[in-house]
Motif scaffolding. Structure first.
Motif, short mmCIF file in Angstrom:
data_model
loop_
_atom_site.label_atom_id
_atom_site.label_comp_id
_atom_site.label_asym_id
_atom_site.label_seq_id
_atom_site.Cartn_x
_atom_site.Cartn_y
_atom_site.Cartn_z
N GLU A 1 54.65 30.70 37.75
CA GLU A 1 54.26 32.09 37.65
C GLU A 1 53.61 32.39 36.31
O GLU A 1 52.59 33.05 36.23
CB GLU A 1 55.50 32.96 37.84
N ASN B 1 45.57 42.99 41.03
CA ASN B 1 46.07 42.58 42.34
C ASN B 1 46.82 41.27 42.26
O ASN B 1 47.87 41.09 42.86
CB ASN B 1 44.91 42.41 43.32
N GLU C 1 50.25 41.68 40.74
CA GLU C 1 51.22 42.21 41.70
C GLU C 1 51.64 41.15 42.70
O GLU C 1 52.81 40.99 43.01
CB GLU C 1 50.62 43.42 42.43
N GLU C 2 50.64 40.40 43.16
CA GLU C 2 50.88 39.37 44.17
C GLU C 2 51.80 38.26 43.64
O GLU C 2 52.77 37.90 44.27
CB GLU C 2 49.52 38.78 44.55
N VAL C 3 51.47 37.76 42.45
CA VAL C 3 52.21 36.63 41.90
C VAL C 3 53.65 37.02 41.56
O VAL C 3 54.58 36.25 41.72
CB VAL C 3 51.49 36.06 40.65
N THR C 4 53.84 38.26 41.10
CA THR C 4 55.19 38.68 40.74
C THR C 4 55.89 39.39 41.88
O THR C 4 56.92 40.03 41.68
CB THR C 4 55.17 39.60 39.51
N THR C 5 55.35 39.31 43.10
CA THR C 5 55.87 40.01 44.27
C THR C 5 56.18 41.48 43.97
O THR C 5 57.18 42.03 44.41
CB THR C 5 57.15 39.36 44.81
N GLY C 6 55.31 42.11 43.19
CA GLY C 6 55.48 43.54 42.97
C GLY C 6 56.38 43.90 41.80
O GLY C 6 56.56 45.08 41.52
N TYR C 7 56.92 42.90 41.12
CA TYR C 7 57.76 43.20 39.95
C TYR C 7 56.93 43.95 38.90
O TYR C 7 57.38 44.92 38.31
CB TYR C 7 58.30 41.88 39.39
N LYS D 1 49.58 49.42 39.58
CA LYS D 1 49.28 50.70 38.94
C LYS D 1 49.63 50.68 37.46
O LYS D 1 48.95 51.29 36.64
CB LYS D 1 50.07 51.82 39.61
N LEU D 2 50.69 49.98 37.12
CA LEU D 2 51.14 49.94 35.73
C LEU D 2 50.13 49.16 34.88
O LEU D 2 49.84 49.52 33.75
CB LEU D 2 52.52 49.28 35.68
#
Lengths: 219, 493
Positions: B204, B356, B359-365, B369-370
């Motif tokens: 990751e 994007n 977000e994808e790699v961290t499964t939204g963690y 937006k942030l």
């Protein structure tokens, strides 16, 4: 402290990407202690769009371990607030669990149903903080598991309440899942429980599901 | 159709803010001619369509190729092979970048024609190639991000001291021009591909940072070149700016040239992929077709996007810059810089792709937006600092860049490694075609107007700011995450 009188179930919700956090948040309000979200993709049918490669739809799968008597209220919430009765809003289902372990309600819970005598397989799910999956697999293999699959996800339990500018931070999780022979489940689960101290608060959760049938497992 | 509609909706939200600001300015302090204004609106519309199509194509085409290539690199266990492939890929993706040729022409004329533009393109591409290869080796040898970047920027600032102010600015601008709309998704995806094979934890963190490495290449290349050829002062003068007239004429004209430029930019990597597919990947026909269709989308989207930006946004931005800087109220110009920086970054294609992927790699963690909000604040400050540099002649570019990068390097030792990679990547990503045209034109227009400012020296270097401040911004976000992710109430139980 083990609460053997209540039965638990795993509640699954599949929705479009971006919606799972909101559902988890609302679910927590009615008593759910935590949940884990993973990414997936779904497809919509349609000939021309397929030809133009315009079909991929991103999904989120939310998994929550809940006391069984909460499931009715959850289904109601999904209908009333998120309108799951309408098409394309999402699907939800729950599966009765054989066994749950972990500090979910600041009290340990375990061994709900009696083990069936039939020699079958069971699916063991272990959800831990990111980085701990390797340890889970190591202790599972030491106690007789043959293999495991790791899924990357995010989630939050009662000990995680971080937020930044109104955006909730859901820490990263790893979900280890393995199919094991029923006779070995107990050894494997308690080994993982001890090695990773699952029954201490905020360490993770283990749950076991009954598997009716399985293929592809090498003896 | 829902997929495409969703993309259009998202893209509209990223392009509309900047459009709205120009509309408001047009009816208040900086009215522009009607034909320019109409062309701007038309340009914004074309950008929305182009961006949506491009992003879809990038996802299934260019990113897929990058990911495959990255995986292939990671599988080849020989160091020599990793270095050579890394170099060739980095070189190929850069040499065809249309923005780079434009910049090379500017540099060449600034050096009084001492060096041919093609040579500059070659040198910069070698720079990117070497650093992409170095980035691959960093991943395979598990060298920490913070160390790698400390070394690279240490070298940069060592050379920096010997280079004239003009070339300091141009070197950083070259970096912004090179990591553009096409190269960034590709390099990002390569990083993802390499890291995929490294397992869950290290993987990751290694998904990011390759763009950051690559964008140091042009900086080094241009500075070394200016030293070798002994160009200590810029000799050329900026041409007097004259906006192109008409609504449809300039659009059509630019459409024609971007058609060809974008084709040249996409061809090398597409051909390389086809060759690799027959020799190495051997994808199934279905997968191969999907990627090729993706490349067609990428191409069409890129053509539309660049046309809209160049024909619609360039003239208007320059005029507005000049008008606002000429106003009696000296506060309006820096304040407007603040606002423009905030919204312009949202319309950068590469920012979209990076956020994007995060977000994808961290499964939204780390929510998309942030990242967008943080970059928005970062670029806003960057453009603000640039406007200050134009209005205050005593403020030199190194006075901001040197402390900025020192802060960034120090921070990188305290921030979670995942954020260090994302931070340095976003430096390269934030300075894409939108910044290079709109913000650069805006500040150059202002520099035209302000007597103490120099169009070449002050106008350039904006991209250097835009490439630096977001790095610090994302690292601060990383620190906030580090503190906020701690579990609550655990120690009491």
């Amino acid at each position: 402290m083990y609460n053997k009188d209540i039965s638990y179930s795993a509640f699954f919700v599949v929705v479009d990407k971006g919606k799972a956090s909101k559902i988890l948040e609302e679910s927590k309000k009615i008593g759910v202690k935590g949940g884990t979200i993973i990414y997936g993709t779904g497809t919509a049918s349609g000939g021309l769009l397929h030809l133009l490669e315009l079909y991929e739809i991103k999904k989120e799968i939310l998994i929550m371990v809940i006391p069984n008597d909460l499931s009715d209220r959850l289904f109601k919430l999904l209908k009333e607030v998120f309108h799951f009765e309408k098409p394309n809003k999402g699907i939800a289902f729950n599966i009765l669990l054989k066994e749950v372990m972990g500090n979910v309600c600041q009290e340990n819970i375990a061994n709900i149903t009696n083990r069936s005598e039939k020699m079958g397989y069971e699916a063991v799910f272990v959800i831990v903080e990111r980085g701990n999956a390797d340890d889970v697999i190591e202790s599972a293999e030491k106690s007789g598991a043959r293999g495991a699959t790791v899924i990357h996800g995010r989630g939050s339990g009662i000990h995680e309440k971080g937020s930044l500018f109104n955006i909730v931070i859901e820490p990263e999780k790893e979900i280890v899942f393995m199919l094991v022979e029923s006779s070995k489940t107990n050894t494997i689960v308690s080994r993982i429980k001890e090695d990773l101290e699952i029954d201490k608060p905020g360490k993770g959760i283990i749950f076991v599901m009954n598997v009716e049938d399985a293929v592809g497992l090498v003896e | 159709m829902k997929v495409l509609l969703d993309k259009f909706k998202e893209v509209s939200f990223s392009v509309l803010p900047i459009t709205l600001i120009v509309v408001v300015l047009n009816f208040t302090v900086a009215p522009v001619e009607t034909d320019l204004f109409l062309r701007f609106l038309l340009g914004a519309f074309i950008i929305i369509i182009g961006l949506a199509v491009f992003l879809w194509g990038a996802e299934i085409g260019i990113s897929a190729i990058g990911s495959l290539m990255g995986e292939y690199v990671a599988k080849s266990r020989s160091i020599k092979k990793v270095f050579i492939i890394g170099f060739v890929l980095g070189f190929l993706i850069t040499v065809a970048e249309p923005d780079l040729l434009i910049l090379a022409n500017q540099v060449s004329s600034a050096m009084g024609g001492a060096i041919a533009p093609n040579l500059i393109v070659g040198v910069v591409s070698v720079g990117v190639g070497v650093l992409v290869a170095a980035g691959f080796l960093r991943i395979l040898f598990n060298v920490k991000f913070s160390r790698a970047f400390a070394v690279i920027y240490g070298i940069i600032f060592l050379i920096f001291a010997f280079v004239s102010e003009e070339f300091q600015a141009i070197a950083f601008d070259a970096s912004g021009a090179t990591t553009g709309a096409m190269t960034t998704p590709f390099i990002l995806a390569m990083g993802l591909g390499v890291s995929k094979l490294k397992g869950s934890n290290a993987g990751e963190e290694d998904s990011f940072g390759l763009v950051g490495m690559a964008s140091a290449g042009p900086i080094l290349a241009v500075m070394i070149m200016s030293l070798v050829f002994g160009a200590d002062k810029i000799q050329g003068t900026a041409e007097i700016f004259e906006p192109t007239r008409g609504i449809f004429g300039p659009l059509v004209e630019i459409l024609g040239s971007t058609f060809l430029e974008s084709l040249v930019a996409l061809l090398p990597i597409t051909l390389l992929f086809i060759v690799f597919n027959f020799v190495v990947f051997k994808l199934r026909k279905r997968e191969f077709l999907r990627i090729m269709i993706g490349m067609i989308y990428t191409y069409l989207g890129l053509v539309l996007f660049l046309t809209g930006v160049n024909a619609g946004f360039l003239d208007v931005a320059r005029l507005i810059g000049a008008k606002v800087a000429g106003l009696d109220n000296a506060l309006i110009f820096p304040l407007l810089g603040l606002v423009i920086g905030m919204v312009v970054v949202l319309a950068e294609p590469a920012v979209y792709v990076l956020s994007n992927q995060v977000e994808e790699v961290t499964t939204g963690y780390i929510p998309r937006k942030l990242i967008l909000a943080t970059l928005s604040i970062g670029v806003s400050l960057a453009v603000f600092l640039s406007t200050l540099r134009i209005t205050i002649p005593e403020l030199k570019i190194w006075m901001i860049l040197v402390p900025g990068f020192i802060i960034a390097i120090i921070l990188s030792f305290f921030v979670p490694p995942l954020f260090v990679g994302i931070a340095f990547d976003s430096g390269g990503v934030a300075s894409g075609p939108m910044t290079a045209t709109f913000v650069l034109a805006f500040t150059q227009g202002a520099a035209d107007m302000i007597p103490t400012a120099d169009v070449l020296r002050d106008g350039f270097g904006v991209i250097a700011m835009v490439a630096m401040v977001p790095i610090i911004a994302i690292m601060i976000l990383g620190l906030l995450f580090k503190f906020k992710t701690k579990k609550e109430g655990v120690e009491n139980v």
